[in-house]
Design an enzyme around this catalytic site. Structure first.
Site, PDB file in Angstrom:
ATOM      1  N   ASN A 170       1.011  -1.184  -0.286  1.00 49.45           N
ATOM      2  CA  ASN A 170      -0.119   0.094   0.202  1.00 49.45           C
ATOM      3  C   ASN A 170       0.863   1.274  -0.025  1.00 49.45           C
ATOM      4  OD1 ASN A 170      -2.874  -0.472  -0.060  1.00 49.45           O
ATOM      5  ND2 ASN A 170      -2.417  -1.442   2.038  1.00 49.45           N
ATOM      6  N   ILE A 171       0.425   2.211  -0.811  1.00 48.99           N
ATOM      7  CA  ILE A 171       0.866   3.541  -0.513  1.00 48.99           C
ATOM      8  C   ILE A 171       0.634   4.211   0.694  1.00 48.99           C
ATOM      9  CG2 ILE A 171       1.319   6.043  -1.549  1.00 48.99           C
ATOM     10  CD1 ILE A 171       0.197   4.816  -4.090  1.00 48.99           C
TER      11      ILE A 171
ATOM     12  N   CYS B 227       5.314   9.587 -12.516  1.00 53.60           N
ATOM     13  CA  CYS B 227       5.998   8.151 -11.962  1.00 53.60           C
ATOM     14  C   CYS B 227       6.583   7.641 -13.012  1.00 53.60           C
ATOM     15  CB  CYS B 227       4.747   7.341 -11.272  1.00 53.60           C
ATOM     16  SG  CYS B 227       3.350   7.069 -12.222  1.00 53.60           S
TER      17      CYS B 227
END
Lengths: 274, 228
Positions: free
Chosen positions: A182-183, A207
């Site tokens: 998870n971020i 990104c």
């Protein structure tokens, strides 16, 4: 539900790889002469790399492993590969472009893939390559770039930023990959704090592909703009197409924006200017 | 989530419903009243409204900013009007022969937004087909409006915000000197699952950018930057 499927699929594929690898080790150990030839019998990977036939066999098995994985769990692996910033790929593609450009001095500009205006002086895109630098400098007149990958920024990009006086901010995220990566919310808050600060704008967020991590961050910006979640997801999917991830959408919905709202209000950054 | 304490009450109500039988209906009603009126000591202490429900705004279908104060989208409907008000639009370019919904006409009227019709086929009249492309003439008309700062903030839209809007924005990108691959990528991002139309892309590629007359004293700053 899909998670558990993936898990078993992945596990069995890994099992078969381990089995295959064990077989190779057995083969090597049987052939003691080869171990002596190489001097160092402990480093199995070196032995495999140095022996052409063995390397071929190993790659063949790896290939089979990947094929298996794709059949059982294709999307997962494919996505992860795509998302990962590949330095070599970046280099070769940039090299190619550099040669091409010097030959044909065109007046056309080339925005990075998945490029778009977000709001005010905030932009989004995929990883900019050499051919995009001119666009970033002369058209967007960027003051800063926020990159969301944890890997080191490539030298040629760094060089360009230095030359054109663009400041680089890095908030490394590893992306919402299945099953459980998870971020963390506070990373997102940190990233938003950089982006919303007018002193940093015009700013480009990117990104690798400009799909997932960037999409999450833009989704959170849209939340600050009070967009309905449905339309936030719609925008997310448009840019992530054809690789939208349910987990990213979950993340956008669950991101707790209390902290950034308090901060942004204090600094007078809200509402975000169009 | 904004109502502290209310969750507990809901929970009790639910459990009441579960046990609900004709036999104890009266009891249930009585209990319901207690919660509804919040006339208990417990209610007074625990039912606090932390903040009002959050008002969410809804951008139109396929909405996206193109450049500073220039936007694209599908046909806005009443649910999008609060969002559109945020944009402070001065002009909307409507890329179809038929009129948009009455609600949009009304909205533009009330808020002094100039609604510009870029007729797709001036001879077609009402026989306009949604799958007909734009004529060169109508593209130039729309772009002539786009290159003039006086019309900003500006929204370009058609029924779905896909092909007609995509054509005009694509031609604008050509004027700005974008390479064709990037123009095509942007166009296809908005075309949905059926993908892009080759005819639209051919039109964009073949478009003669010199046909749009740009007055540099009136052009938006990002366009001037692009033309430098």
């Amino acid at each position: 539900m899909t998670g558990s499927n993936n898990e078993t699929g992945e596990a069995s594929a890994i099992d078969s790889l381990i089995e295959n690898e064990a077989e190779i080790i057995r083969l090597i150990q049987k052939d003691v002469s080869m171990l002596r030839d190489n001097g160092n019998g402990n480093d199995i990977h070196r032995i495999i790399n140095e022996d052409k036939i063995l390397k071929g066999e190993f790659e063949h098995i790896l290939q089979r492993f990947h094929d298996n994985c794709k059949r059982e769990d294709g999307q997962l692996l494919e996505e992860d590969e795509e998302d990962l910033f590949d330095k070599d790929e970046h280099m070769t593609k940039s090299e190619e472009k550099r040669e091409f450009q010097s030959e044909a001095q065109q007046e056309e500009v080339i925005p990075p893939e998945n490029f778009s205006h977000v709001a005010g002086e905030i932009y989004r895109s995929s990883f900019p390559r050499v051919e995009n630098f001119q666009f970033l400098q002369t058209r967007l007149k960027l003051k800063s770039i926020l990159v969301l990958i944890p890997e080191e920024y490539p030298a040629e990009n760094k060089e360009f930023l230095e030359k054109s006086g663009i400041k680089l901010y890095q908030v490394g995220m590893s992306g919402n990959k299945e099953p459980f990566v998870n971020i963390p919310s506070d990373l997102l808050t940190k990233a938003l704090e950089i982006v919303l600060n007018p002193d940093h704008q015009p700013v480009l967020i990117h990104c690798n592909r400009g799909k997932h991590r960037t999409g999450c961050l833009i989704g959170c910006i849209r939340k600050l703009q009070n967009w309905s979640l449905t339309m936030i997801f719609d925008e997310y999917r448009r840019f992530a197409f054809p690789k939208a991830r349910a987990l990213d959408q979950q993340f956008i919905e669950m991101y707790d924006d209390k902290e950034i709202i308090t901060l942004a209000n204090k600094k007078n950054w809200l509402p975000i200017q169009w | 989530m904004s109502l502290a304490g209310v969750n507990d009450d809901n929970y009790s109500n639910k459990s009441n419903l579960c046990e609900n039988t004709p036999f104890d209906e009266d009891v249930d009603e009585e209990e319901d009243n207690i919660y509804i009126n919040e006339e208990t000591e417990l209610g007074r202490e625990h039912v606090l409204i932390a903040h009002g429900p959050q008002r969410r705004i809804v951008p139109p279908l396929n909405f996206c900013p193109v450049e500073r104060h220039l936007y694209r989208s599908g046909q806005p409907s009443p649910v999008n009007f609060p969002f559109l008000l945020n944009l402070n639009l001065r002009t909307i370019i409507w890329l179809a022969n038929e009129e948009p919904q009455d609600s949009l006409l009304e909205f533009c009227d009330i808020h002094n937004i100039r609604l510009e019709f870029a007729a797709i086929n001036p001879d077609g009249g009402e026989d306009d087909n949604p799958w007909d492309g734009l004529t060169e003439h109508s593209i130039i008309n729309a772009l002539q409006t786009i290159v003039n700062q006086d019309n900003y903030p500006l929204l370009v839209c058609c029924g779905m915000g896909r092909h007609r809007t995509g054509t005009v924005i694509g031609c604008l990108r050509r004027i700005m000197g974008w390479n064709l691959a990037s123009v095509s990528e942007e166009y296809r991002r908005f075309t949905g699952s059926r993908g892009g139309r080759i005819l639209v892309e051919l039109l964009i590629e073949a478009f003669d950018t010199n046909l749009v007359k740009i007055d540099s004293s009136k052009a938006p700053s990002w366009l001037l930057t692009a033309l430098e």
